[in-house]
Design an enzyme around this catalytic site. Structure first.
Site, PDB file in Angstrom:
ATOM      1  N   SER A   1       2.161 -36.945   0.418  1.00  0.00           N
ATOM      2  CA  SER A   1       1.195 -36.539   1.445  1.00  0.00           C
ATOM      3  C   SER A   1       1.260 -37.491   2.629  1.00  0.00           C
ATOM      4  O   SER A   1       1.913 -38.535   2.573  1.00  0.00           O
ATOM      5  CB  SER A   1      -0.217 -36.568   0.860  1.00  0.00           C
ATOM      6  OG  SER A   1      -0.584 -37.918   0.653  1.00  0.00           O
ATOM      7  N   LYS A   2       0.541 -37.100   3.663  1.00  0.00           N
ATOM      8  CA  LYS A   2       0.502 -37.933   4.856  1.00  0.00           C
ATOM      9  C   LYS A   2      -0.042 -39.319   4.510  1.00  0.00           C
ATOM     10  O   LYS A   2       0.391 -40.321   5.049  1.00  0.00           O
ATOM     11  CB  LYS A   2      -0.388 -37.254   5.901  1.00  0.00           C
ATOM     12  CG  LYS A   2      -0.528 -38.075   7.141  1.00  0.00           C
ATOM     13  CD  LYS A   2      -1.310 -37.411   8.210  1.00  0.00           C
ATOM     14  CE  LYS A   2      -1.403 -38.336   9.414  1.00  0.00           C
ATOM     15  NZ  LYS A   2      -2.014 -39.621   9.109  1.00  0.00           N
ATOM     16  N   ARG A   3      -1.006 -39.307   3.582  1.00  0.00           N
ATOM     17  CA  ARG A   3      -1.615 -40.586   3.201  1.00  0.00           C
ATOM     18  C   ARG A   3      -0.605 -41.576   2.600  1.00  0.00           C
ATOM     19  O   ARG A   3      -0.704 -42.769   2.796  1.00  0.00           O
ATOM     20  CB  ARG A   3      -2.778 -40.353   2.241  1.00  0.00           C
ATOM     21  CG  ARG A   3      -4.027 -40.912   2.880  1.00  0.00           C
ATOM     22  CD  ARG A   3      -5.254 -40.909   2.044  1.00  0.00           C
ATOM     23  NE  ARG A   3      -5.695 -39.597   1.640  1.00  0.00           N
ATOM     24  CZ  ARG A   3      -6.112 -39.339   0.413  1.00  0.00           C
ATOM     25  NH1 ARG A   3      -6.138 -40.295  -0.502  1.00  0.00           N
ATOM     26  NH2 ARG A   3      -6.541 -38.136   0.103  1.00  0.00           N
TER      27      ARG A   3
ATOM     28  N   GLY B   1       2.441 -41.841   3.472  1.00  0.00           N
ATOM     29  CA  GLY B   1       3.153 -42.402   4.616  1.00  0.00           C
ATOM     30  C   GLY B   1       2.325 -43.526   5.235  1.00  0.00           C
ATOM     31  O   GLY B   1       2.841 -44.615   5.513  1.00  0.00           O
ATOM     32  N   ASP B   2       1.010 -43.270   5.408  1.00  0.00           N
ATOM     33  CA  ASP B   2       0.142 -44.284   6.014  1.00  0.00           C
ATOM     34  C   ASP B   2       0.109 -45.529   5.137  1.00  0.00           C
ATOM     35  O   ASP B   2       0.183 -46.655   5.614  1.00  0.00           O
ATOM     36  CB  ASP B   2      -1.293 -43.750   6.167  1.00  0.00           C
ATOM     37  CG  ASP B   2      -1.345 -42.586   7.148  1.00  0.00           C
ATOM     38  OD1 ASP B   2      -0.375 -42.433   7.913  1.00  0.00           O
ATOM     39  OD2 ASP B   2      -2.338 -41.826   7.118  1.00  0.00           O
TER      40      ASP B   2
END
Ligand code: GLU
Length: 516
Positions: free
Chosen positions: A265-267, A269-270
């Site tokens: 998920s994008k998270r 990546g963060d």
């Protein structure tokens, strides 16, 4: 293949395209090109509430950057258009009507309250399947329970209604997926899906199937999250009388978090500081706040490295070989080698690929890329010099920008010196040699790696010092650091005039190593 291959990538313009979506597009493209077929881009924008401005442009830009070429689409046009679903509304209504007329779909007039009352009733009766289906539809307000006159009157009065598919109660639905083999689902597991919403717009299922049929799609290659919808689609093909034309299905494995625990998920990546989107973008998050996110492009990944990396997330050629440019991917791709298991996302592998492609990039191409970075920093370099810097540095870095950040000394005199090297290597002997070297360089107008070497040799001989003893100190004076590519090459690029200044600056500022 018996028919000319036609595939489609069918994103919904609801925000940025996650790299999982880019992989789906890539596999479609590779498959089409492998079989001499056509790749269609279809924008699935029937859900007006989730439509986001700029998303379609983002998708196109991301595909372009990744080298995924579309043959037919909103931009390219084509004989099966329009390629945006919002421009194709009448098709869906026509086929939904055909299903109603043939008794395979029906009008449903139930209000939101009536639907929730149904769920409450089912919950009270301890029924776990709270759906509108073959069992519950008989208790609801629809064209199966109302008389034709009542239905006609309701429609004429403008009562809101939806069109639902009349899913058979007992039927086995079989589907041969190219990745998963046979998938068998019992129709009782499928609810009477809405085909046309109260606003007249089709739902994803109807629009998707109708368009795949009208656009003569032969293979539907898409993410695993659509596998649960596939039996419903098979049923729709059957009900619409299109079984013969039904495309082959291939559902691709998920992209997993680096530890394999769940969907990427994008998270993630963060959290780990890597991009999960192809290019930078700014779109609203779930709460509607605009969110800026990083892309592989902006992080310095080369498009061919990115696609090679992405192709291997879920597919492999069956050999040990790993470097596949787009043409080689096209020549080797086959759905048979797509794995069923999810693919773990591994950014170190992406970095490795970038390194490999950077190494093989032409010096001219890299120099052109780098000169843009230098322009921003108001730094310039003589013609041909930048190519030399790229040639020396490209094997030592992962990202183009590192040619500048790790090789800053090519462009500017050091403002700082590696303290450890100073402490160990800045000796009287070194200063003696450097002083002599500096005097000799004053007589030079230009340097090649060879002339730099012979000038240094003379200075060493004059002082009776071996190169090994002072090499690092010389490097330190010129670059500020203790390691890097061939020093003679570096000297030839920096040139005699600047070398003299740098050596002088080091002699003037660095403290001599203490000898007890
Ligand atoms: N519009 C769907 C999506 O956003 C397409 C799914 C499919 O390829 O059928 O992924």
């Amino acid at each position: 293949m018996d028919k000319a291959v036609r595939v489609r990538f069918a994103p919904s313009p609801t925000g940025a395209l996650h790299i999982g979506g880019v992989r789906t597009a890539l596999y479609n493209f590779l498959f089409a090109k492998r079989h001499g077929g056509q790749m269609v881009l279809r924008i699935e924008d029937t859900d007006q509430k989730r439509w986001v401005a700029g998303a379609e442009e983002y998708i196109k830009e991301a595909l372009d950057w990744a080298g995924i070429q579309v043959d037919e689409g909103p931009e390219q046009g084509g004989e099966y258009g329009p390629y945006r679903q919002s421009d194709r509304k009448e098709h869906y209504q026509r086929y939904a009507q055909q299903l109603v007329d043939e008794g395979k779909a029906y009008y449903a007039f139930d209000t939101a309250e009536e639907l929730s009352a149904m769920r409450e009733r089912l919950t009270a009766a301890k029924v776990s399947n709270l759906t509108y289906n073959a069992i519950t539809r008989v208790q609801m307000r629809n064209s199966l329970t109302l008389s034709p006159e009542e239905v006609k009157a309701l429609i004429e009065e403008g009562t809101p209604y939806v069109i639902r598919l009349k899913v058979p109660r007992k039927e086995e639905i079989r589907l041969n997926d190219m990745v998963r083999d046979w998938v068998v689902v019992h129709s009782s597991a499928i609810d009477d899906k809405v085909l046309i919403k109260a606003d007249g717009m089709p739902t994803y299922h109807l629009a998707n199937v109708v368009d795949d049929y009208l656009m003569k799609i032969t293979h539907v290659i898409r993410g695993e999250e659509w596998l649960p919808s596939a039996p419903l689609h098979v049923l729709l093909y059957k009900f619409l009388g299109w079984e013969e034309q039904m495309p082959h299905f291939a559902h691709l494995p998920l992209l997993l978090k680096p530890d394999g625990n769940g969907k990427l998920s994008k998270r993630d990546g963060d959290k780990h500081g890597f991009p999960v989107f192809p290019i930078q973008g700014e779109f609203p998050d779930k709460e509607g706040n605009r969110e800026l996110f990083n892309g592989f492009r902006e992080a310095g990944y080369l498009p061919d490295a990115f696609t090679n990396f992405l192709a291997f997330l879920g597919w492999n050629p069956g050999t040990e070989e790993e470097i596949f440019d787009m043409q080689k991917l096209i020549d080797s791709f086959s759905i048979d080698r797509v794995s069923k298991a999810g693919a773990k996302f591994d950014i170190t592998k992406a970095n490795w690929y970038n390194q490999q492609y950077l190494k093989n990039r032409s010096n001219d191409g890299l120099a052109a890329h780098l000169s843009e970075i230098l322009e921003d920093k108001a730094l310039t370099m003589g013609p041909g010099q930048l190519e030399k810097v790229c040639a020396l540095m490209k094997e030592r870095v992962t990202f183009p920008i590192e040619i500048w950040s790790k090789g800053q000394y090519f462009f500017e005199a050091p403002s700082d010196y590696d303290k450890k090297v100073v402490k160990k290597k800045w000796t009287e002997e070194a200063v003696m040699v450097l002083d002599s070297l500096k005097e000799k360089l004053k007589n030079e107008k230009e340097l090649t790696a060879e002339s730099a070497k012979s000038t240094l040799d003379i200075a060493l001989e004059e002082k009776g010092v071996g190169l090994g003893k002072v090499m690092q100190a010389i490097r330190l004076a010129i670059t500020g650091v203790g390691g890097g590519p061939d020093l003679m090459e570096i000297m030839s690029i920096i040139g005699p005039e600047k070398l003299v200044q740098r050596i002088q600056q080091a002699i003037d500022t660095l403290p001599l190593k203490q000898t007890q």
